[in-house]
Write an enzyme that holds these catalytic residues in place. Structure first.
Site, PDB file in Angstrom:
ATOM      1  N   GLU A 174      38.239  28.287  36.202  1.00 61.40           N
ATOM      2  CA  GLU A 174      37.035  27.828  35.508  1.00 61.40           C
ATOM      3  C   GLU A 174      35.916  27.694  36.547  1.00 61.40           C
ATOM      4  OE1 GLU A 174      35.625  27.178  32.476  1.00 61.40           O
ATOM      5  OE2 GLU A 174      33.961  26.530  33.743  1.00 61.40           O
ATOM      6  N   CYS A 197      44.187  26.072  28.554  1.00 63.34           N
ATOM      7  CA  CYS A 197      43.933  26.600  27.211  1.00 63.34           C
ATOM      8  C   CYS A 197      45.232  27.220  26.690  1.00 63.34           C
ATOM      9  CB  CYS A 197      42.805  27.627  27.235  1.00 63.34           C
ATOM     10  SG  CYS A 197      41.235  26.918  27.766  1.00 63.34           S
ATOM     11  N   GLU A 247      43.687  37.612  41.396  1.00 68.64           N
ATOM     12  CA  GLU A 247      43.487  38.938  40.820  1.00 68.64           C
ATOM     13  C   GLU A 247      42.018  39.193  40.517  1.00 68.64           C
ATOM     14  OE1 GLU A 247      46.218  39.459  37.533  1.00 68.64           O
ATOM     15  OE2 GLU A 247      47.920  38.859  38.769  1.00 68.64           O
ATOM     16  N   SER A 272      31.126  32.644  33.046  1.00 69.90           N
ATOM     17  CA  SER A 272      31.743  32.193  31.795  1.00 69.90           C
ATOM     18  C   SER A 272      32.353  30.809  31.973  1.00 69.90           C
ATOM     19  CB  SER A 272      32.837  33.188  31.395  1.00 69.90           C
ATOM     20  OG  SER A 272      33.516  32.745  30.243  1.00 69.90           O
ATOM     21  N   CYS A 281      41.485  40.193  29.546  1.00 72.90           N
ATOM     22  CA  CYS A 281      41.070  38.795  29.515  1.00 72.90           C
ATOM     23  C   CYS A 281      42.251  37.892  29.219  1.00 72.90           C
ATOM     24  CB  CYS A 281      40.074  38.582  28.381  1.00 72.90           C
ATOM     25  SG  CYS A 281      38.406  38.823  28.873  1.00 72.90           S
ATOM     26  N   CYS A 341      44.363  27.696  36.947  1.00 72.71           N
ATOM     27  CA  CYS A 341      43.289  26.949  36.267  1.00 72.71           C
ATOM     28  C   CYS A 341      43.883  25.663  35.725  1.00 72.71           C
ATOM     29  CB  CYS A 341      42.708  27.785  35.119  1.00 72.71           C
ATOM     30  SG  CYS A 341      41.372  26.934  34.240  1.00 72.71           S
ATOM     31  N   CYS A 360      35.431  41.946  37.401  1.00 73.21           N
ATOM     32  CA  CYS A 360      35.746  40.616  36.875  1.00 73.21           C
ATOM     33  C   CYS A 360      36.409  39.835  38.008  1.00 73.21           C
ATOM     34  CB  CYS A 360      36.692  40.798  35.679  1.00 73.21           C
ATOM     35  SG  CYS A 360      37.269  39.268  34.961  1.00 73.21           S
ATOM     36  N   CYS A 388      45.924  31.153  27.004  1.00 73.80           N
ATOM     37  CA  CYS A 388      45.548  31.843  28.241  1.00 73.80           C
ATOM     38  C   CYS A 388      46.680  31.800  29.264  1.00 73.80           C
ATOM     39  CB  CYS A 388      44.293  31.169  28.805  1.00 73.80           C
ATOM     40  SG  CYS A 388      43.818  31.779  30.434  1.00 73.80           S
TER      41      CYS A 388
HETATM   42  N1  SAH Z   1      37.619  29.867  32.545  1.00 74.34           N
HETATM   43  C1  SAH Z   1      36.502  30.595  32.075  1.00 74.34           C
HETATM   44  C2  SAH Z   1      36.450  32.020  32.570  1.00 74.34           C
HETATM   45  C3  SAH Z   1      37.754  32.811  32.629  1.00 74.34           C
HETATM   46  S1  SAH Z   1      38.562  33.215  31.123  1.00 74.34           S
HETATM   47  C4  SAH Z   1      36.459  30.576  30.573  1.00 74.34           C
HETATM   48  O1  SAH Z   1      37.431  30.177  29.947  1.00 74.34           O
HETATM   49  O2  SAH Z   1      35.413  30.930  30.041  1.00 74.34           O
HETATM   50  C5  SAH Z   1      37.700  34.670  30.540  1.00 74.34           C
HETATM   51  C6  SAH Z   1      37.709  34.821  29.016  1.00 74.34           C
HETATM   52  O3  SAH Z   1      38.987  35.289  28.539  1.00 74.34           O
HETATM   53  C7  SAH Z   1      37.454  33.520  28.289  1.00 74.34           C
HETATM   54  O4  SAH Z   1      36.544  33.713  27.243  1.00 74.34           O
HETATM   55  C8  SAH Z   1      38.826  33.191  27.767  1.00 74.34           C
HETATM   56  O5  SAH Z   1      38.759  32.297  26.728  1.00 74.34           O
HETATM   57  C9  SAH Z   1      39.351  34.541  27.404  1.00 74.34           C
HETATM   58  N2  SAH Z   1      40.811  34.591  27.207  1.00 74.34           N
HETATM   59  C10 SAH Z   1      41.738  33.824  27.781  1.00 74.34           C
HETATM   60  N3  SAH Z   1      42.985  34.178  27.371  1.00 74.34           N
HETATM   61  C11 SAH Z   1      42.828  35.207  26.524  1.00 74.34           C
HETATM   62  C12 SAH Z   1      43.731  36.035  25.775  1.00 74.34           C
HETATM   63  N4  SAH Z   1      45.051  35.876  25.884  1.00 74.34           N
HETATM   64  N5  SAH Z   1      43.221  37.011  24.992  1.00 74.34           N
HETATM   65  C13 SAH Z   1      41.878  37.217  24.938  1.00 74.34           C
HETATM   66  N6  SAH Z   1      40.977  36.477  25.613  1.00 74.34           N
HETATM   67  C14 SAH Z   1      41.435  35.480  26.394  1.00 74.34           C
HETATM   68 FE1  SF4 Z   2      41.110  28.255  32.346  1.00 72.60          FE
HETATM   69 FE2  SF4 Z   2      39.414  29.905  31.062  1.00 72.60          FE
HETATM   70 FE3  SF4 Z   2      42.083  30.239  30.901  1.00 72.60          FE
HETATM   71 FE4  SF4 Z   2      40.956  28.150  29.692  1.00 72.60          FE
HETATM   72  S1  SF4 Z   2      40.600  30.324  29.210  1.00 72.60           S
HETATM   73  S2  SF4 Z   2      42.836  28.099  30.928  1.00 72.60           S
HETATM   74  S3  SF4 Z   2      39.352  27.637  31.126  1.00 72.60           S
HETATM   75  S4  SF4 Z   2      40.854  30.443  32.721  1.00 72.60           S
END
Ligand code: SAH
Ligand code: SF4
Length: 350
Positions: A166, A120, A96, A197, A339, A116, A109, A123
């Site tokens: 990532e 996390c 996406e 990021s 995000c 990934c 974006c 996420c």
């Molecule tokens: N993997 C990288 C880049 C993609 S995530 C990273 O983690 O930085 C892009 C951003 O969205 C990151 O800052 C991530 O922590 C944030 N994010 C992930 N899940 C989210 C959610 N459910 N609500 C708000 N931000 C979120």
């Molecule tokens: Fe991967 Fe970024 Fe999501 Fe963490 S927040 S699982 S590093 S995409």
């Protein structure tokens, strides 16, 4: 027609490398510039349409090289104008990209992996696990395909590597894609308009910035190892002290080149006054900008955003502590394009 999954693709290479590849096929360097002009400048990726190459050369190149890597299979427009594209690669993998039109800029974006591996806990992409890394051509083609959806006269002005995956776990392909973004004969974006990021893959951060002059964003989300270990499991390998040790050693930091810190606010988890106080201490002396993002809720995570007044109080504490802070308005939430919501939900049947 979509290419075979492993066919050589012109968009896999920066101009420098493409020049070398074509030189090995006996072609002069300016051919790479001409091809880049078509691919990235004019948005033409059918080799047969590249009229200044000559008919025989076009045919010959088309036998050996692909120029397209993705097809859009689905788009969804949010009430706020955000446009999510679901794209399919040659092997059928789905990823996406999200277009965010604003008054003074249009941001794309992009994803760097299918899924990934870092899991996390807040996420949606993390809940999918990793399918595979994206090729450079698959990163770059997100821009080529998505810009075709823009109305005439609008162009993509900013690119953020904040989609699925990532970036620093797919660094060589990300670097090559960034070089294409920045090259004046390709997309020609100014370095300050490109942001990568990371959730904190410490050994790769310096390498990224040594290779390309982009903005760095660090997904922080917590101010103690105990909380960050749960939210960002990678923290167990690279805890806060190591992360900040590496960040403080980076060259080229200055007020004009700050580090962006993403901090997803989750009610009762990381949104208290103590968290704000610790954040101010942690970032003291670093040229930093904080982006607060209220948690975008989804079914794969138990977290919720704080009430708006809690979020603005938290922001106020950071500002009073001397931190430049923005509280990001969430975009595209109604279509799962915000995000952390990118997860091919419908297509995986979830
Ligand atoms: N993997 C990288 C880049 C993609 S995530 C990273 O983690 O930085 C892009 C951003 O969205 C990151 O800052 C991530 O922590 C944030 N994010 C992930 N899940 C989210 C959610 N459910 N609500 C708000 N931000 C979120
Ligand atoms: Fe991967 Fe970024 Fe999501 Fe963490 S927040 S699982 S590093 S995409």
């Amino acid at each position: 027609m979509m290419p075979a999954p492993h066919a050589p693709n012109l968009k896999d290479h920066s101009l420098e490398v493409l020049r070398q590849r074509l030189a090995a096929e006996g072609l002069p360097g300016y051919r790479a510039d001409q091809i880049a002009g078509w691919l990235y400048g004019r948005g033409v990726d059918d080799l047969h349409e590249m009229t200044d190459l000559g008919r025989d050369l076009r045919k010959d190149l088309a036998r050996r090289w692909e120029a397209r890597a993705l097809e859009i299979v689905h788009t969804e427009q949010s009430l706020d104008g955000t446009l999510k594209g679901v794209l399919r690669a040659a092997d059928g993998a789905l990823l996406e990209a999200v277009l965010i039109p604003e008054e003074e800029r249009t941001t794309l974006c992009v994803s760097t992996q299918v899924g990934c591996p870092l899991a996390c806990s807040f996420c949606a992409t993390g809940a999918m696990g990793l399918t595979r890394n994206l090729r450079t051509s698959e990163i770059v083609d997100q821009i080529c395909r998505m810009r075709e959806l823009l109305p005439a006269g609008r162009r993509i002005s900013n690119v953020v590597f904040m989609g699925m995956g990532e970036p620093l776990l797919n660094l060589s392909n990300v670097l090559e894609a960034v070089r294409i973004l920045l090259h004046p004969k390709a997309f020609g974006l100014a370095p300050r308009r490109v942001t990568v990021s990371t959730s904190g893959v410490v050994p790769k951060i310096a390498e990224l910035l040594e290779q390309v002059p982009v903005n760095l964003a660090v997904s922080l989300h917590a101010t103690t190892d105990a909380v960050r270990d749960v939210l960002v499991p990678l923290n167990r390998r690279f805890p806060l002290a190591e992360l900040f040790g590496a960040l403080r050693r980076l060259p080229r930091l200055s007020r004009r080149h700050p580090i962006f810190f993403e901090y997803t606010l989750m009610a009762g988890v990381n949104d208290r006054e103590e968290d704000a106080g610790r954040l101010v201490t942690l970032l003291r002396g670093l040229p930093a900008k904080v982006n607060l993002i209220p948690m975008n809720p989804h079914t794969d995570a138990p977290y919720r955003p704080p009430a708006p007044e809690v979020a603005s109080h938290f922001m106020g504490l950071l500002v009073r502590g001397g931190l430049t802070t923005t509280l990001r308005r969430s975009r595209g939430q109604d279509i799962d394009a915000a995000c952390g919501q990118l997860a091919n939900r419908r297509r995986t049947g979830a």
